[in-house]
Write a protein that holds these residues in place. Sequence first.
Motif, PDB file in Angstrom:
ATOM      1  N   UNK A 238       6.413  -4.947  -7.915  1.00 41.62           N
ATOM      2  CA  UNK A 238       6.878  -3.772  -8.660  1.00 41.62           C
ATOM      3  C   UNK A 238       7.238  -4.163 -10.091  1.00 41.62           C
ATOM      4  N   UNK A 239       7.893  -5.306 -10.248  1.00 39.93           N
ATOM      5  CA  UNK A 239       8.235  -5.777 -11.586  1.00 39.93           C
ATOM      6  C   UNK A 239       6.985  -6.031 -12.414  1.00 39.93           C
TER       7      UNK A 239
ATOM      8  N   UNK B  57      -3.442   5.389 -14.028  1.00 39.82           N
ATOM      9  CA  UNK B  57      -3.494   6.662 -13.308  1.00 39.82           C
ATOM     10  C   UNK B  57      -2.918   6.474 -11.901  1.00 39.82           C
ATOM     11  N   UNK B  58      -2.370   7.534 -11.346  1.00 45.13           N
ATOM     12  CA  UNK B  58      -1.621   7.433 -10.092  1.00 45.13           C
ATOM     13  C   UNK B  58      -2.472   6.894  -8.944  1.00 45.13           C
ATOM     14  N   UNK B  59      -3.746   7.279  -8.866  1.00 48.76           N
ATOM     15  CA  UNK B  59      -4.591   6.776  -7.779  1.00 48.76           C
ATOM     16  C   UNK B  59      -4.915   5.294  -7.970  1.00 48.76           C
ATOM     17  N   UNK B  60      -5.088   4.865  -9.199  1.00 53.92           N
ATOM     18  CA  UNK B  60      -5.327   3.444  -9.458  1.00 53.92           C
ATOM     19  C   UNK B  60      -4.070   2.629  -9.140  1.00 53.92           C
ATOM     20  N   UNK B  61      -2.924   3.165  -9.485  1.00 51.53           N
ATOM     21  CA  UNK B  61      -1.668   2.484  -9.178  1.00 51.53           C
ATOM     22  C   UNK B  61      -1.468   2.385  -7.662  1.00 51.53           C
ATOM     23  N   UNK B  62      -1.786   3.457  -6.962  1.00 43.66           N
ATOM     24  CA  UNK B  62      -1.698   3.447  -5.501  1.00 43.66           C
ATOM     25  C   UNK B  62      -2.648   2.409  -4.914  1.00 43.66           C
TER      26      UNK B  62
ATOM     27  N   UNK C 267      -3.687  -0.330  -6.340  1.00 45.46           N
ATOM     28  CA  UNK C 267      -3.142  -1.661  -6.629  1.00 45.46           C
ATOM     29  C   UNK C 267      -2.027  -1.995  -5.644  1.00 45.46           C
ATOM     30  N   UNK C 268      -1.135  -1.058  -5.366  1.00 42.10           N
ATOM     31  CA  UNK C 268      -0.052  -1.307  -4.412  1.00 42.10           C
ATOM     32  C   UNK C 268      -0.602  -1.557  -3.013  1.00 42.10           C
ATOM     33  N   UNK C 269      -1.606  -0.807  -2.599  1.00 44.21           N
ATOM     34  CA  UNK C 269      -2.206  -1.022  -1.281  1.00 44.21           C
ATOM     35  C   UNK C 269      -2.885  -2.387  -1.233  1.00 44.21           C
ATOM     36  N   UNK C 270      -3.608  -2.737  -2.298  1.00 46.13           N
ATOM     37  CA  UNK C 270      -4.245  -4.053  -2.355  1.00 46.13           C
ATOM     38  C   UNK C 270      -3.236  -5.187  -2.295  1.00 46.13           C
ATOM     39  N   UNK C 271      -2.147  -5.059  -3.043  1.00 45.46           N
ATOM     40  CA  UNK C 271      -1.100  -6.079  -3.002  1.00 45.46           C
ATOM     41  C   UNK C 271      -0.408  -6.123  -1.643  1.00 45.46           C
ATOM     42  N   UNK C 272      -0.348  -4.974  -0.976  1.00 43.69           N
ATOM     43  CA  UNK C 272       0.239  -4.932   0.363  1.00 43.69           C
ATOM     44  C   UNK C 272      -0.566  -5.729   1.371  1.00 43.69           C
TER      45      UNK C 272
END
Length: 82
Positions: free
Chosen positions: A28-29, A42-47, A49-54
């Motif tokens: 997150x940082x 963009x919100x879908x790209x950010x989502x 990235x978070x899913x990929x990092x997950x």
Amino acid sequence: MALSYKTRKKLALLILVVGMPAYVVAAVTLLNWLGARFGRLPILAELAVYIGLGFLWALPFRGIFRGIGQPDPDAPQDIDPK
């Protein structure tokens, strides 16, 4: 060197209790820093990235987590004298 079942179980608990929250804070940082420096994704790209990092955090530890929910294979077996 193969780790014993008990060692893998303790290590998995340590990873989940200490390592995962630290990874979440770091991810997150990092995204907040990138957003402040280059503009927010963009919100879908950010989502994405978070899913990929997950998924990415668990890849190095899959050998440790494999079989942890099963009974201890090193424990003595109870033989029923029927």
